[in-house]
Design a protein around this motif. Sequence first.
Motif, short mmCIF file in Angstrom:
data_model
loop_
_atom_site.label_atom_id
_atom_site.label_comp_id
_atom_site.label_asym_id
_atom_site.label_seq_id
_atom_site.Cartn_x
_atom_site.Cartn_y
_atom_site.Cartn_z
N ARG A 81 0.83 -1.20 0.00
CA ARG A 81 0.00 0.00 0.00
C ARG A 81 0.86 1.26 0.00
N ARG A 82 1.95 1.22 0.77
CA ARG A 82 2.85 2.38 0.83
C ARG A 82 3.48 2.64 -0.54
N LEU A 83 3.94 1.58 -1.18
CA LEU A 83 4.57 1.75 -2.48
C LEU A 83 3.57 2.22 -3.53
N SER A 141 14.87 -1.33 -0.96
CA SER A 141 14.84 -2.26 0.16
C SER A 141 13.42 -2.76 0.42
N ASP A 142 12.45 -1.84 0.34
CA ASP A 142 11.05 -2.23 0.54
C ASP A 142 10.59 -3.22 -0.52
N LEU A 143 10.98 -2.94 -1.78
CA LEU A 143 10.59 -3.84 -2.87
C LEU A 143 11.20 -5.22 -2.68
N ASN A 144 12.47 -5.26 -2.26
CA ASN A 144 13.13 -6.54 -2.00
C ASN A 144 12.45 -7.27 -0.85
N GLU A 145 12.04 -6.50 0.17
CA GLU A 145 11.39 -7.12 1.33
C GLU A 145 10.05 -7.72 0.93
N VAL A 146 9.29 -7.02 0.09
CA VAL A 146 8.01 -7.56 -0.38
C VAL A 146 8.24 -8.88 -1.10
N ALA A 147 9.26 -8.92 -1.96
CA ALA A 147 9.56 -10.15 -2.71
C ALA A 147 9.94 -11.28 -1.76
N GLU A 148 10.75 -10.96 -0.73
CA GLU A 148 11.16 -11.99 0.23
C GLU A 148 9.97 -12.49 1.05
N LEU A 149 9.08 -11.58 1.44
CA LEU A 149 7.92 -11.98 2.23
C LEU A 149 6.98 -12.88 1.41
#
Length: 370
Positions: A81-83, A141-149
């Motif tokens: 949502r933030r992105l 970093s946020d985009l990478n975290e979304v992918a990892e989650l």
Amino acid sequence: MRAAALILCLLASPALAQAPGDAARAAARALEEASVQLDAAEGSRDRVRALTQTVTAYEDGLAALRDGLREAAVRETELSRRLAAQDEEIAQLLGALSSLGSTAAPEALLHPAGPVGSARAGMLLASVTPGLAQEAKALRSDLNEVAELRALQENAAQTLREGLAGVQQARTELSQAVADRTDLPKRFTEDPVRTAILISATETLDGFASGLAQITSDEAPNSLPPVDEQKGALELPVRGQVLRGANEADAAGVKRPGVVIATLPQALVTTPTAATVRYSGPLLDYGLVTILEPQPDLLFVLAGLDESYAETGEILPEGAPVGLMGDAASDSASLSREGSGAGRTETLYIEVREGDAPVDPLEWFASDKG
């Protein structure tokens, strides 16, 4: 001015917390350790104790994994949502900055306020450039975290399935080990005729508890240490959440002096402290009931079991298995169901009696077990 406002807005945005995926990964490792523990239980001298610890380890690991995955799902939604909200602002910002690119005509760099305004604009752009780089790094970093989650949640289904299979195997082996157990001391022998008479003449739990002394024969004196010093610190006999407190009305308006604990299907019920089994079996409308006596004039009533391991007259050590909650078919790997709390479909009723009167069980038990 619009570009400057967007820049300042981006620079002022707070950093979000670190991703919660570590909790889920730690829980997955705990499940792997529980699997090793199950293998080790094969050669244990005290197989019942080893399997009890294994089932508890699996239950703890599964609960932690569900919690971690729920947090991961919430975090992914928050980041997405933030992105999405920043997409439009970032596009406008990039458009404003691109107009100042190297291919722009010289007159595009002139400021309406003249050379001084141009200088000030240049200073502003120079000051925010490091911030823009930092914000871009945070977004990456946020985009990478979304992918990892997302990858974590995709892999979690298999981990949950393996964990559920492991705990089911441990429960089955525990049931067999309890059936084979012959080393528990017995404080008295139950008289089945007297028990049947007491049950048929009883209309309330009060009446049954008051007559428990009538069903025994050849009773030995109590040899267990007192538990008064543990009052308020005993662990609940099952992993779960307090659904209804003492003397709180249920949906039908009925009030009982005990507490109701919501548990997951087939949760293991254990003794909170060493105790004599005063009774184990069906009783009135309570279902399967086990009544424990840690010390004279103190009874712990556990009602609502689906399978009972205890035998009337036995002396159980602390942490010994008492039985299992029911509804095996509901013990599934559904993240949505477990994550919402709907997975706690079973209820254990706990009543504590001091002398002839019930007291609030939470005076004896710590209620922070989740």
